[in-house]
Design a protein around this motif. Structure first.
Motif, PDB file in Angstrom:
ATOM      1  N   VAL A 145       0.642  -1.247  -0.016  1.00  9.96           N
ATOM      2  CA  VAL A 145       0.103   0.037   0.030  1.00  9.96           C
ATOM      3  C   VAL A 145       1.004   1.134   0.126  1.00  9.96           C
ATOM      4  N   ARG A 146       0.679   2.197  -1.083  1.00 12.23           N
ATOM      5  CA  ARG A 146       1.372   3.502  -1.238  1.00 12.23           C
ATOM      6  C   ARG A 146       0.693   4.789  -0.842  1.00 12.23           C
ATOM      7  N   ASP A 147       1.586   5.723  -0.817  1.00 13.26           N
ATOM      8  CA  ASP A 147       0.484   6.922  -0.838  1.00 13.26           C
ATOM      9  C   ASP A 147       0.296   7.265  -2.292  1.00 13.26           C
ATOM     10  N   LYS A 148      -0.178   8.568  -2.635  1.00 10.94           N
ATOM     11  CA  LYS A 148      -0.645   8.936  -3.869  1.00 10.94           C
ATOM     12  C   LYS A 148       0.782   9.124  -4.592  1.00 10.94           C
ATOM     13  N   HIS A 149       2.034   9.479  -3.928  1.00 11.32           N
ATOM     14  CA  HIS A 149       3.303   9.736  -4.725  1.00 11.32           C
ATOM     15  C   HIS A 149       3.859   8.479  -5.199  1.00 11.32           C
ATOM     16  N   GLY A 150       3.327   7.368  -4.541  1.00 11.10           N
ATOM     17  CA  GLY A 150       3.996   5.957  -4.918  1.00 11.10           C
ATOM     18  C   GLY A 150       4.988   5.574  -3.600  1.00 11.10           C
ATOM     19  N   ARG A 151       5.048   6.384  -2.794  1.00 12.49           N
ATOM     20  CA  ARG A 151       6.003   6.165  -1.546  1.00 12.49           C
ATOM     21  C   ARG A 151       5.212   5.095  -0.744  1.00 12.49           C
ATOM     22  N   LYS A 152       6.193   4.236  -0.236  1.00 11.03           N
ATOM     23  CA  LYS A 152       5.608   3.342   0.857  1.00 11.03           C
ATOM     24  C   LYS A 152       4.913   3.982   2.072  1.00 11.03           C
ATOM     25  N   MET A 153       4.020   3.592   2.505  1.00 10.07           N
ATOM     26  CA  MET A 153       3.352   4.456   3.967  1.00 10.07           C
ATOM     27  C   MET A 153       4.502   4.107   5.048  1.00 10.07           C
ATOM     28  N   SER A 154       4.491   5.049   5.630  1.00 12.25           N
ATOM     29  CA  SER A 154       5.622   4.612   6.886  1.00 12.25           C
ATOM     30  C   SER A 154       5.360   5.815   7.891  1.00 12.25           C
ATOM     31  N   LYS A 155       5.545   5.281   9.155  1.00 13.97           N
ATOM     32  CA  LYS A 155       5.582   6.457  10.049  1.00 13.97           C
ATOM     33  C   LYS A 155       6.537   7.504  10.169  1.00 13.97           C
ATOM     34  N   SER A 163     -10.837  -3.859  -4.029  1.00 16.74           N
ATOM     35  CA  SER A 163     -11.266  -3.715  -5.523  1.00 16.74           C
ATOM     36  C   SER A 163     -10.194  -2.632  -5.997  1.00 16.74           C
ATOM     37  N   SER A 164      -9.357  -2.347  -5.275  1.00 12.60           N
ATOM     38  CA  SER A 164      -8.175  -1.614  -5.885  1.00 12.60           C
ATOM     39  C   SER A 164      -6.710  -2.573  -5.969  1.00 12.60           C
ATOM     40  N   ALA A 165      -6.936  -3.780  -5.543  1.00 14.21           N
ATOM     41  CA  ALA A 165      -5.812  -4.578  -5.523  1.00 14.21           C
ATOM     42  C   ALA A 165      -5.801  -5.516  -6.647  1.00 14.21           C
ATOM     43  N   ALA A 166      -5.329  -5.287  -7.968  1.00 17.25           N
ATOM     44  CA  ALA A 166      -5.166  -6.505  -8.704  1.00 17.25           C
ATOM     45  C   ALA A 166      -4.158  -7.177  -8.469  1.00 17.25           C
ATOM     46  N   ILE A 167      -4.159  -8.644  -8.765  1.00 16.67           N
ATOM     47  CA  ILE A 167      -3.440  -9.812  -8.189  1.00 16.67           C
ATOM     48  C   ILE A 167      -1.866  -9.167  -8.277  1.00 16.67           C
ATOM     49  N   GLY A 168      -1.332  -9.110  -6.911  1.00 17.27           N
ATOM     50  CA  GLY A 168       0.133  -8.885  -6.817  1.00 17.27           C
ATOM     51  C   GLY A 168       0.497  -7.392  -6.876  1.00 17.27           C
ATOM     52  N   SER A 169      -0.474  -6.474  -7.201  1.00 19.34           N
ATOM     53  CA  SER A 169       0.212  -5.310  -7.748  1.00 19.34           C
ATOM     54  C   SER A 169      -0.326  -4.337  -6.412  1.00 19.34           C
ATOM     55  N   ASP A 170       0.532  -3.383  -6.511  1.00 20.09           N
ATOM     56  CA  ASP A 170       0.673  -2.233  -5.367  1.00 20.09           C
ATOM     57  C   ASP A 170      -0.718  -1.423  -5.503  1.00 20.09           C
ATOM     58  N   ILE A 171      -1.055  -1.007  -4.492  1.00 12.46           N
ATOM     59  CA  ILE A 171      -2.381   0.105  -4.453  1.00 12.46           C
ATOM     60  C   ILE A 171      -1.949   1.270  -3.891  1.00 12.46           C
ATOM     61  N   GLN A 172      -2.448   2.456  -4.647  1.00 16.20           N
ATOM     62  CA  GLN A 172      -1.927   3.943  -4.095  1.00 16.20           C
ATOM     63  C   GLN A 172      -3.306   4.411  -3.260  1.00 16.20           C
ATOM     64  N   LEU A 173      -3.221   4.978  -2.365  1.00 11.33           N
ATOM     65  CA  LEU A 173      -4.263   5.659  -1.611  1.00 11.33           C
ATOM     66  C   LEU A 173      -3.656   6.927  -1.138  1.00 11.33           C
ATOM     67  N   ASP A 174      -4.718   8.023  -1.035  1.00 14.56           N
ATOM     68  CA  ASP A 174      -4.115   9.309  -0.679  1.00 14.56           C
ATOM     69  C   ASP A 174      -4.257   9.533   0.837  1.00 14.56           C
ATOM     70  N   HIS A 175      -3.485   9.606   1.689  1.00 18.41           N
ATOM     71  CA  HIS A 175      -3.747   9.619   3.223  1.00 18.41           C
ATOM     72  C   HIS A 175      -4.261  11.317   3.614  1.00 18.41           C
ATOM     73  N   GLU A 176      -4.141  11.969   2.564  1.00 15.40           N
ATOM     74  CA  GLU A 176      -4.744  13.240   2.858  1.00 15.40           C
ATOM     75  C   GLU A 176      -5.965  13.578   2.510  1.00 15.40           C
ATOM     76  N   ASP A 177      -6.609  12.726   1.902  1.00 18.91           N
ATOM     77  CA  ASP A 177      -7.765  12.717   1.269  1.00 18.91           C
ATOM     78  C   ASP A 177      -8.799  11.386   1.404  1.00 18.91           C
ATOM     79  N   LEU A 178      -9.342  10.984   2.797  1.00 19.40           N
ATOM     80  CA  LEU A 178      -9.596   9.758   2.955  1.00 19.40           C
ATOM     81  C   LEU A 178     -11.002   9.565   2.043  1.00 19.40           C
ATOM     82  N   GLU A 179     -11.583  10.887   2.024  1.00 17.22           N
ATOM     83  CA  GLU A 179     -13.009  10.589   1.479  1.00 17.22           C
ATOM     84  C   GLU A 179     -12.721  10.278   0.118  1.00 17.22           C
ATOM     85  N   ALA A 180     -11.803  10.728  -0.638  1.00 17.32           N
ATOM     86  CA  ALA A 180     -11.314  10.260  -1.987  1.00 17.32           C
ATOM     87  C   ALA A 180     -11.019   8.802  -2.211  1.00 17.32           C
TER      88      ALA A 180
END
Length: 918
Positions: free
Chosen positions: A545-555, A581-598
């Motif tokens: 799971v990555r952020d919208k810039h493709g960076r790994k999520m981390s503390k 629904s966003s994770a096709a087989i084996g592929s990374d997914i991107q989520l925007d931590h600044e816009d949880l609604e989106a």
RNA sequence: GGGCGGUUAGCUCAGUUGGUUUAGAGCGCCUGGUUUACACCCAGGAGGUCACAGGUUCGAAUCCUGUACCGCCCACCA
């Protein structure tokens, strides 16, 4: 009903109480006796135990959602489905975390002493471990919490000692002094896997080492045979040049090596070098390791601080000189001027000292990968150290074979190669750690003699000398030394427990590729070694799971998303569905931590949509008994047969998709069935006949169908979104109350009924849909006002579609907002026109519906405007000056502009034609 | 240095062994909508030479070769 069934799904109102009732009903628990006695087929997953260091993040959210989907699906198929939960003590990570907390109080672990420190760690993990389990519950994980394990609990500790002793007795564990990866901050050894290479912009320094006077004849000889790296400076002395990225290690050099076959230097072997800054004299030796083509073809040899140099020393007998302390400062073996300096400080000082002596021949920028500690990212120092190791080659053989012969499969399949590559090149595993938090090494040293005692339980006396002063090894084991046993240690191994018999081997291993070597590979080796059988058969490695810039999520980046916050805002189902629904087989997914609604609204919106489809169904079904579709038989309408047929395909696709871990496709399929086929079409088509006061057969046929479809969709969707489906299913009336399963989560998985598949009906409805969509489209295109009375004339209608239209005319009128629908009327006069795929001509007369004259005028204006533009473009394109002068892409642009305008123009002209001649 | 994955609509991505797809979805955008399940909604619409260059084929987003860029993993080249 309004309260119990609000028009907007309120996850908070349903999720916690549903989860509690499942847990209390014991649905998550599996009894081993039942499996053995009743011959049930088990389905088992052991959780990748999250580290107790931290609360769960989105990666765990994805990982556990996938596992729960599989567990729930198999449970519904009647398998005895067991999901074993637990946590990992995470040696270094946890010790670091607690030490950081202590540091805030101004304390170090050494101030407290080992025992008091460990108490603090236990306090900490009791708290964080509990939190993790609560988080798993919140997202709906149907784990058997009675079986919760911790890698450091008594049972698992016993397994660890057992394994250590067995491997030692088989000579697969040994103790020895080798170069290991050492973290000077954590002050412990690391395994090869725990030292992560990171690209660093460094420098390669070229240093001159003066040759001893006695070696001058050899140097001259070498120089004559073409060795440029041997030269005489104006001070009259002879020098050779070596290169290094770590000048501080010069202090530990005990030789200079050349390749024995290198003609340039053959004569130099045996020469003596005056090692700068140290006053020591070291020899030039020959070793195969040296690559004549790299650098000068001469290598400084630092056996105590480089694994290759260590091996050279082993082969050639060069002495080993350790010049660093555990903290990586220069020790008493270093010249006085550098003692006590940190390695990087020492590097600077040494370089400047060498410069003063004019011994730095040059430097080159050098980007290279250097190992860092995987926990604290400090640069790892290769260091000579006495540690415990596992001999891996023999363990790897069956684990490699298992992949090669397909006993164990990987999804996605390309991981097979990665796994096998690692297994083929496996190196011994350094398992001792200089930490306090972890499994203490079960080895005791006799103070009276040399005896080393390796034992399952603490020995009282030395078997050799009888002495009673025995000191246990102070070190602990690598954290992975307990987790590699996880698939059987959780079941009570080494005891031959009922659990072990019933549940080993497990089936699917769901985890992230990052720990393929750390964990998955080693579990397979341990499985074969101690259970003589692979611990699981399918490995599914999902993405990151990555952020919208493709960076790994981390503390540390602060870009993480807390699953609990998402559950709080949108519900666990929304979280789960979004991830799936966003994770096709084996592929990374991107989520925007600044816009949880989106990020999470797709899942939230879908669960709400389904909830409302259910609301409609419950209202339509009402309180009357619901008949079965068999009872309604011939009364089923076209759309009833259609949705039942479509449903069978969905059942097949979903079952097949789950089988192959294609969860993205499964969620996509269900999404479109529910939102498209069911809500947009079926529910809209049956609305008129669902009036509560009607007792028509057609109403009851619709109710029967609706009941079946909704029940079935609840089941299909339940593994993905367990809460909303259960809440809805509990509110659905049931044809025969006595046959109703106890709860949705233990209801049977649907099987497709092929007799309900009706291709003709599907084609007919597809035609009907196209007709309705086409009329809607024409209305919009010709700007027919909402309230206008519209007539549709249909021509070229074949006999089959005629029958459909006769029965569905009311639907067409309602859904396409048409007042009159006339068949066999040729297009005639001014109007909107279209042809369906089945050849049917659709015509909407526009006289009196819209202001045709005005529309014509509007079109005329548009057309003239476009004609001018086309003309302008054409002129430009036929202008030779332009073609010669303008850049190629400008011309190209002009061309596409021209064809674009032309296209639009044709379209408008077509439209205008239907409105009559100008 | 070796290996692997990616490059498809403004964004995030699907596309199962080459052929009913004139290349799909969600979000975003535009137009219209108080249709009593849902505005977390409904209807309609715009938007892509599937990174680039060759090749195989009746047919390629899909197979082969090469190039570019991005990412990951492994490796002792000082």
């Amino acid at each position: 009903m309004a309260d119990a069934f609000p028009p907007r799904l309120n996850p908070k109102a349903i999720e916690a109480s549903l989860y509690r009732s499942w847990n209390e009903s014991g649905y998550f628990h599996v009894d081993p006796e039942a499996v053995t006695a009743e011959g049930l087929t088990p389905y088992v997953i052991v959780i990748p135990p999250p580290n107790v260091t931290a609360v769960l993040h989105m990666g765990h959210g994805l990982n556990n959602t996938i596992q729960d989907v599989l567990i729930r699906w198999h449970r519904m198929q009647g398998r005895a489905s067991l999901w074993v939960p637990g946590t990992d003590h995470a040696g270094i990570a946890t010790q670091n975390a607690v030490e950081r907390k202590l540091a805030v109080e101004g304390l170090s672990r050494h101030d407290m002493g080992r025992e008091a420190f460990l108490e603090r760690v236990w306090e900490y993990v009791d708290q964080t471990g509990g939190q993790i389990l609560e988080q798993l519950k919140t997202i709906g994980s149907s784990c058997d919490f009675d079986r919760t394990r911790f890698t450091l609990d008594d049972g698992l500790s016993r397994a660890v000692r057992e394994v250590f002793v067995r491997l030692y007795e088989k000579d697969l564990i040994y103790r020895g002094e080798y170069i290991i990866n050492w973290c000077p901050r954590c002050l412990t050894a690391l395994s090869n896997e725990e030292a992560e290479g990171e690209e660093v912009q460094g420098k390669l320094y070229h240093i001159r080492y003066p040759l001893s006077d006695s070696s001058v004849p050899l140097a001259e000889l070498a120089h004559q045979s073409g060795a440029q790296a041997i030269d005489r400076l104006k001070d009259g002395r002879w020098y050779l040049t070596v290169s290094t990225t770590r000048p501080e290690t010069i202090l530990g050099d005990t030789g200079v090596a050349v390749n024995p076959k290198d003609p340039r230097y053959m004569s130099l072997v045996g020469a003596k070098v005056a090692l700068p800054l140290t006053g020591r004299t070291i020899p030039v030796i020959a070793d195969e390791f040296v690559d004549p083509d790299f650098g000068t073809g001469m290598v400084k040899v630092t056996p105590a601080h480089d694994p290759n140099d260590f091996e050279i020393a082993q082969r050639t007998g060069l002495p080993i000189l350790d010049v660093m302390t555990p903290e990586a400062t220069m020790n008493e073996n270093a010249p006085e001027a550098f003692r006590g300096l940190d390695r990087f400080e020492a590097r600077k000082k040494i370089l400047s000292a060498l410069e003063d002596l004019e011994l730095v021949a040059g430097e080159d920028p050098n980007v290279h990968s250097i190992p860092h500690c995987y926990r604290c990212h400090t640069v790892v120092e290769p260091r000579l150290s006495l540690q415990w190791f596992v001999r891996m080659k023999p363990l790897a053989e069956p684990a490699l074979e298992a992949s090669r012969n397909g006993m164990i499969t990987f999804t996605p399949p390309h991981w097979k190669k990665v796994y096998e590559g690692w297994m083929e090149n496996i190196r011994d595993w350094c398992i001792s750690r200089q930490l306090w938090w972890g499994h203490r090494i079960p080895v005791w040293y006799c103070a009276g003699c040399e005896e080393i005692i390796v034992a399952r339980d603490e020995p009282q006396t030395c078997g050799s000398c009888g002495g009673s002063e025995l000191n246990q090894d102070p070190d602990v084991l690598d954290t992975w030394f307990s987790s590699w046993l996880w698939p059987f240690s959780v079941f009570g191994w080494p005891e031959k427990t009922k659990d072990l018999q019933a549940f080993y081997p497990t089936h699917d291993m769901i985890t992230a590729p990052e720990i393929l070597f750390f964990w998955v590979a080693r579990m397979i080796m341990a499985g074969y070694e101690f259970m003589e059988e692979a611990p699981f058969t399918q490995v599914y490695l999902h993405g990151t799971v990555r952020d919208k810039h493709g960076r790994k999520m981390s503390k540390s980046l602060g870009n993480g998303i807390d699953p609990l916050e998402v559950v709080d805002l949108f519900g666990a189902d929304a979280l789960r569905f979004t991830l799936l629904s966003s994770a096709a087989i084996g592929s990374d997914i991107q989520l925007d931590h600044e816009d949880l609604e989106a990020s999470f609204s797709p899942g939230r919106n879908f669960t709400n949509k389904f909830w409302n489809a259910g609301r409609f169904a419950v209202m339509s079904l009402g309180d009357d008994p619901v008949p079965t579709i068999e009872e309604m038989g011939d009364s089923l309408e076209l759309e009833d047969r259609w949705i039942l047929s479509r449903l069978q395909h969905v059942i097949e696709d979903v079952s097949q998709g789950l089988e192959q871990f294609r969860l993205h496709e499964v969620s996509d399929r269900l999404y479109h069935f529910v939102w498209g086929d069911l809500a947009d079409w079926y529910l809209e088509l049956i609305k008129p006949r669902m009036q509560a006061d009607s007792q028509d057969d057609s109403r009851h046929a619709g109710r029967a169908t609706l009941g079946v479809v909704l029940d079935c969709v609840c089941r299909l969707l339940h593994p993905l979104t367990p809460f909303v489906t259960s809440a809805l299913w509990d509110r659905l009336p049931w044809p025969n109350a006595s046959e109703r399963p106890e709860a949705l989560m233990v209801a049977a998985w649907p099987e497709a009924d092929k007799t309900l598949i009706d291709t003709r009906t599907e084609e007919r409805v597809a035609d009907l849909q196209e007709l309705i969509t086409q009329i809607r489209s024409l209305r919009q295109e010709y700007a027919i006002p909402e309230g206008a009375r519209v007539t549709v004339k249909l021509g070229a209608v074949g006999p089959d579609f005629r029958a459909v239209l006769e029965s569905q005319q009311a639907s067409v009128k309602r859904l396409a907002r048409v007042d009159t629908c006339e068949l066999d009327k040729a297009p005639d006069g001014v109007g909107a026109h279209a042809v369906l795929k089945n050849g049917v001509e659709v015509f909407i007369p526009l006289d009196g519906v819209i202001d045709v004259a005005r529309e014509r005028e509007r079109l005329q204006t548009e057309i003239s405007r476009l004609m001018v533009q086309v003309e302008t473009a054409r002129k430009k394109l036929s202008n030779e000056g332009f073609l010669r002068g303008a850049a190629a892409d400008v011309v190209e642009k002009e061309r596409s502009k021209e064809s674009n305008f032309q296209e639009q123009l044709d379209k408008l002209r077509g439209k205008a034609a239907t409105l009559g001649e100008f």
